[in-house]
Design an enzyme around this catalytic site. Structure first.
Site, mmCIF file in Angstrom:
data_model
loop_
_atom_site.group_PDB
_atom_site.id
_atom_site.type_symbol
_atom_site.label_atom_id
_atom_site.label_comp_id
_atom_site.label_asym_id
_atom_site.label_seq_id
_atom_site.Cartn_x
_atom_site.Cartn_y
_atom_site.Cartn_z
ATOM 1 N N TYR A 179 0.827 -1.212 0.000
ATOM 2 C CA TYR A 179 0.000 0.000 0.000
ATOM 3 C C TYR A 179 0.866 1.270 0.000
ATOM 4 C CZ TYR A 179 -4.189 -2.855 0.803
ATOM 5 O OH TYR A 179 -5.208 -3.769 0.686
ATOM 6 N N SER A 227 -13.239 -2.889 -0.409
ATOM 7 C CA SER A 227 -14.007 -1.900 -1.193
ATOM 8 C C SER A 227 -15.517 -2.070 -1.029
ATOM 9 C CB SER A 227 -13.599 -1.940 -2.676
ATOM 10 O OG SER A 227 -12.274 -1.489 -2.842
ATOM 11 N N PRO A 228 -16.013 -1.982 0.205
ATOM 12 C CA PRO A 228 -17.445 -2.190 0.450
ATOM 13 C C PRO A 228 -18.346 -1.118 -0.166
ATOM 14 C CG PRO A 228 -16.325 -1.433 2.440
ATOM 15 C CD PRO A 228 -15.256 -1.749 1.450
ATOM 16 N N ALA A 270 -17.476 0.033 -3.148
ATOM 17 C CA ALA A 270 -16.934 -0.041 -4.507
ATOM 18 C C ALA A 270 -15.920 1.077 -4.736
ATOM 19 C CB ALA A 270 -18.053 -0.021 -5.544
ATOM 20 N N GLY A 271 -15.111 1.336 -3.712
ATOM 21 C CA GLY A 271 -14.065 2.357 -3.828
ATOM 22 C C GLY A 271 -14.629 3.761 -3.993
ATOM 23 N N GLY A 272 -15.882 3.973 -3.576
ATOM 24 C CA GLY A 272 -16.517 5.301 -3.694
ATOM 25 C C GLY A 272 -17.435 5.393 -4.898
ATOM 26 N N PHE A 298 -20.998 6.455 -4.764
ATOM 27 C CA PHE A 298 -21.308 7.886 -4.669
ATOM 28 C C PHE A 298 -21.012 8.625 -5.965
ATOM 29 C CE2 PHE A 298 -20.649 6.480 -0.382
ATOM 30 C CZ PHE A 298 -21.703 7.085 0.277
ATOM 31 N N THR A 299 -19.960 8.214 -6.641
ATOM 32 C CA THR A 299 -19.510 9.002 -7.787
ATOM 33 C C THR A 299 -20.014 8.456 -9.130
ATOM 34 O OG1 THR A 299 -17.504 7.674 -7.814
ATOM 35 C CG2 THR A 299 -17.388 9.755 -6.615
#
Ligand code: NAP
Length: 300
Positions: A53, A210-211, A213-215, A218-219
């Protein structure tokens, strides 16, 4: 915080905090220490990270924060991973992106993680991705050495399919305690490819990466995203809950397979939103309405 027992030496929080994006949070080590203590005050003491990471920098950054407060590490459950390598500023010696699950690499990576965190044990070490070239006997030997020396207490895998999980398991002296896989209302493969059935057969709980979906929840503006959002928010009305992330986490935590979502946010209020999901339990009908919205078709 609700917790689940994965082994005699491993209990994990129902909601885990993930450090993949830690370098994006742009925190000094003092700020990261404060943030970690705030996360702990909310009840989360399980941290998920990986050697790679932040281009092999997140573990050390977290370790620098931990070292500021004596005794803090012992209050945490640290999960890290090994096995992916790629060339970058911190690892110029690697020439290509590949997987290295050899005994030598696993031992070297675990030692490095211990040093990065300033600790003498890891609670859980995962093989980050399965390699078609993996020798399970070597993985098992490395795990045995790490276990016997007390350096790693538990072992597991990430992104493994059932066949590879069983193959590696058959070589293991110590049981694999989890499989960390992608699960979100937008990524439901585990419910269709047998991964969830396999884990439930074995009585194991998946860690969900990624619960949100990595954002994308929202996006994103695809029909799938919009339908899933609309369905989650409609369910939320019944519970007096308007927070989309809370509802997405509730979709995961309501499943009988005791999914352990890893919240990836660097914002304390969003971590609280994830924890609040534990107050909501979707019915079968509600859960399946999100499932249908995501797969884009009705049930048989
Ligand atoms: N094993 C594996 O192969 C693997 C792969 C990927 C990840 N992981 C693990 O899973 C953890 C979680 O993954 P993830 O970070 O992708 O999780 P995620 O929770 O699905 O996504 C987090 C991202 O969503 C953004 N976000 C959250 N709420 C938002 C909102 N209301 N509006 C807009 N954006 C929002 C966050 O931004 P803010 O920070 O600004 O809130 C962050 O960038 C990682 O930290 C890592 O530990 C494992």
């Amino acid at each position: 915080m609700e917790s689940v027992r994965l082994s005699d030496t491993l209990t994990m929080d129902r909601i885990i905090h993930g450090h993949w994006r830690l370098m994006d949070w742009k925190m000094t080590k003092e700020e990261l220490l404060n943030f970690t203590e705030e996360v702990m005050d909310l009840g989360i003491t399980t941290i998920d990270t990986a050697d790679i990471y932040g281009g092999f920098s997140c573990e050390e950054a977290f370790g620098d924060a931990l070292k500021l407060k004596k005794g803090l590490r012992e209050k945490l459950t640290i999960v890290t991973k090994c096995g992916i390598v790629f060339p970058c500023e911190n690892r110029p010696q690697f020439e290509t992106h590949h997987y290295d699950n050899t005994r030598k690499h696993i031992l070297m990576s675990a030692e490095r993680s211990l040093k990065n965190f300033g600790t003498d044990y890891l609670d859980l070490l995962l093989i980050h991705r399965p390699s078609p070239f993996m020798d399970p006997a070597e993985v098992s030997e490395a795990f045995r050495e790490l276990y016997v020396s007390g350096k790693v207490k538990n072992f597991g895998v990430s992104n493994f399919d059932n066949t590879k999980f069983e193959m590696l398991s058959s070589y293991m002296e110590y049981p694999l305690v989890t499989n960390q896989v992608e699960i979100s209302p937008l990524h439901l493969d585990v419910f269709q490819d047998g991964t969830m059935d396999h884990l439930m057969t074995r009585g194991l709980y998946p860690m969900a990466w990624s619960p949100l979906a990595g954002g994308e929840l929202f996006t994103g503006d695809s029909e799938k995203v919009l339908n899933v959002k609309k369905t989650l928010l409609a369910i939320g009305e019944k519970y007096g809950e308007k927070r989309l992330d809370t509802l997405a986490f509730a979709f995961l935590t309501s499943h009988p397979g005791k999914i352990l979502p890893i919240v990836g946010s660097g914002k304390i209020e969003r971590i609280q939103n994830a924890i609040d999901a534990l107050k909501i339990k979707f019915t079968s009908e509600e859960w399946l309405s999100v499932y249908k919205a995501s797969i884009g078709k009705g049930l048989a």
